[in-house]
Design a protein around this motif. Structure first.
Motif, mmCIF file in Angstrom:
data_model
loop_
_atom_site.group_PDB
_atom_site.id
_atom_site.type_symbol
_atom_site.label_atom_id
_atom_site.label_comp_id
_atom_site.label_asym_id
_atom_site.label_seq_id
_atom_site.Cartn_x
_atom_site.Cartn_y
_atom_site.Cartn_z
ATOM 1 N N HIS A 65 0.860 -1.184 0.000
ATOM 2 C CA HIS A 65 0.000 0.000 0.000
ATOM 3 C C HIS A 65 0.896 1.233 0.000
ATOM 4 C CE1 HIS A 65 1.050 -0.696 4.206
ATOM 5 N NE2 HIS A 65 0.943 0.625 4.347
ATOM 6 N N GLU A 66 0.323 2.388 -0.358
ATOM 7 C CA GLU A 66 1.107 3.626 -0.360
ATOM 8 C C GLU A 66 1.166 4.234 1.034
ATOM 9 O OE1 GLU A 66 0.697 6.816 -3.143
ATOM 10 O OE2 GLU A 66 0.530 5.443 -4.845
ATOM 11 N N GLU A 67 2.329 4.776 1.352
ATOM 12 C CA GLU A 67 2.515 5.573 2.563
ATOM 13 C C GLU A 67 3.221 6.866 2.181
ATOM 14 O OE1 GLU A 67 2.777 2.054 5.922
ATOM 15 O OE2 GLU A 67 4.464 3.426 5.707
ATOM 16 N N PHE A 68 2.873 7.940 2.877
ATOM 17 C CA PHE A 68 3.461 9.257 2.630
ATOM 18 C C PHE A 68 4.152 9.702 3.917
ATOM 19 C CE2 PHE A 68 3.856 13.709 1.847
ATOM 20 C CZ PHE A 68 3.846 13.853 0.465
ATOM 21 N N LYS A 84 11.074 11.868 11.670
ATOM 22 C CA LYS A 84 10.459 11.148 10.550
ATOM 23 C C LYS A 84 9.039 10.836 10.980
ATOM 24 C CE LYS A 84 10.896 6.587 9.678
ATOM 25 N NZ LYS A 84 11.477 5.292 9.355
ATOM 26 N N PHE A 85 8.059 11.296 10.195
ATOM 27 C CA PHE A 85 6.664 11.134 10.581
ATOM 28 C C PHE A 85 5.843 10.575 9.432
ATOM 29 C CE2 PHE A 85 8.368 14.382 13.318
ATOM 30 C CZ PHE A 85 7.806 14.101 14.555
ATOM 31 N N LEU A 86 4.983 9.624 9.751
ATOM 32 C CA LEU A 86 4.017 9.103 8.791
ATOM 33 C C LEU A 86 2.892 10.117 8.668
ATOM 34 C CD1 LEU A 86 2.905 6.752 7.028
ATOM 35 C CD2 LEU A 86 1.822 5.884 9.116
ATOM 36 N N ILE A 87 2.654 10.594 7.456
ATOM 37 C CA ILE A 87 1.582 11.558 7.213
ATOM 38 C C ILE A 87 0.287 10.839 6.870
ATOM 39 C CG2 ILE A 87 0.808 13.422 5.682
ATOM 40 C CD1 ILE A 87 3.002 14.246 7.707
ATOM 41 N N SER A 88 0.384 9.811 6.010
ATOM 42 C CA SER A 88 -0.821 9.070 5.670
ATOM 43 C C SER A 88 -0.485 7.688 5.146
ATOM 44 C CB SER A 88 -1.657 9.823 4.630
ATOM 45 O OG SER A 88 -0.978 9.896 3.396
ATOM 46 N N LYS A 89 -1.473 6.816 5.256
ATOM 47 C CA LYS A 89 -1.389 5.441 4.770
ATOM 48 C C LYS A 89 -2.610 5.242 3.887
ATOM 49 C CE LYS A 89 0.062 2.484 7.881
ATOM 50 N NZ LYS A 89 0.185 1.450 8.917
ATOM 51 N N GLY A 90 -2.394 4.744 2.680
ATOM 52 C CA GLY A 90 -3.512 4.598 1.753
ATOM 53 C C GLY A 90 -3.671 3.194 1.231
ATOM 54 N N GLY A 91 -4.197 3.122 0.017
ATOM 55 C CA GLY A 91 -4.409 1.840 -0.626
ATOM 56 C C GLY A 91 -3.332 1.577 -1.659
ATOM 57 N N GLY A 123 -3.091 4.904 -4.122
ATOM 58 C CA GLY A 123 -2.806 6.263 -3.691
ATOM 59 C C GLY A 123 -3.005 6.470 -2.205
ATOM 60 N N THR A 124 -2.617 7.661 -1.773
ATOM 61 C CA THR A 124 -2.815 8.092 -0.396
ATOM 62 C C THR A 124 -2.975 9.605 -0.397
ATOM 63 O OG1 THR A 124 -2.034 7.860 1.880
ATOM 64 C CG2 THR A 124 -0.367 8.349 0.215
ATOM 65 N N HIS A 126 6.981 9.261 -0.782
ATOM 66 C CA HIS A 126 5.975 8.206 -0.746
ATOM 67 C C HIS A 126 6.400 7.103 -1.699
ATOM 68 C CE1 HIS A 126 4.406 10.057 -4.433
ATOM 69 N NE2 HIS A 126 3.758 8.925 -4.653
ATOM 70 N N ASN A 127 5.832 5.955 -1.490
ATOM 71 C CA ASN A 127 6.162 4.802 -2.320
ATOM 72 C C ASN A 127 5.070 4.556 -3.353
ATOM 73 O OD1 ASN A 127 4.328 3.986 -0.223
ATOM 74 N ND2 ASN A 127 4.726 1.877 -0.810
ATOM 75 N N HIS A 128 5.405 3.780 -4.348
ATOM 76 C CA HIS A 128 4.438 3.246 -5.308
ATOM 77 C C HIS A 128 4.482 1.731 -5.165
ATOM 78 C CE1 HIS A 128 4.878 6.928 -8.215
ATOM 79 N NE2 HIS A 128 4.162 7.209 -7.156
#
Length: 112
Positions: free
Chosen positions: A23-26, A40-47, A50-51, A74-76
């Motif tokens: 899944h994507e993380e930003f 280092k902070f996680l802003i969002s976690k998506g599907g 996208g996120t 963020h990752n793909h």
């Protein structure tokens, strides 16, 4: 503290964070004036597709932690290294917003 000056430094620092995610993380890296990572902070976690990268959360996090510079990443999950049009637009908007706050993130060319 880790010193970050190139996209390769960011890759090395975040590689384990993004490794094997389906899944994507930003994430945001907060840097001091010497470009050393102070947070280092996680802003969002998506599907898988996208996120959300909410500028209000991103810049609130940076300001509350007295960051001088920021790096956004963020990752793909697909493994694609090519930014989408949405990624490019987000990058331009974040750079413009960061410049208004004197949070000098890297230009859109940083990760290319």
């Amino acid at each position: 503290m880790t010193h970050v000056t190139t996209s390769n430094d960011v890759y090395k620092y975040l590689h384990q964070t993004f490794a094997n995610l389906n899944h994507e993380e930003f994430w945001i890296l907060l840097l001091n004036r010497s470009n050393r990572v102070i947070g280092k902070f996680l802003i969002s976690k998506g599907g898988q597709a996208g996120t959300v990268a909410d500028p209000k959360i991103i810049f609130k996090t940076a300001l509350e932690n007295n960051a001088a510079n920021i790096v956004l990443a963020h990752n793909h999950p697909s493994g694609s290294l090519k930014p989408s049009e949405s990624d490019d637009n987000l990058t331009r908007n974040m750079v413009a917003s960061g410049n208004l706050l004197s949070l000098y993130g890297r230009s859109p060319d940083f990760c290319q």
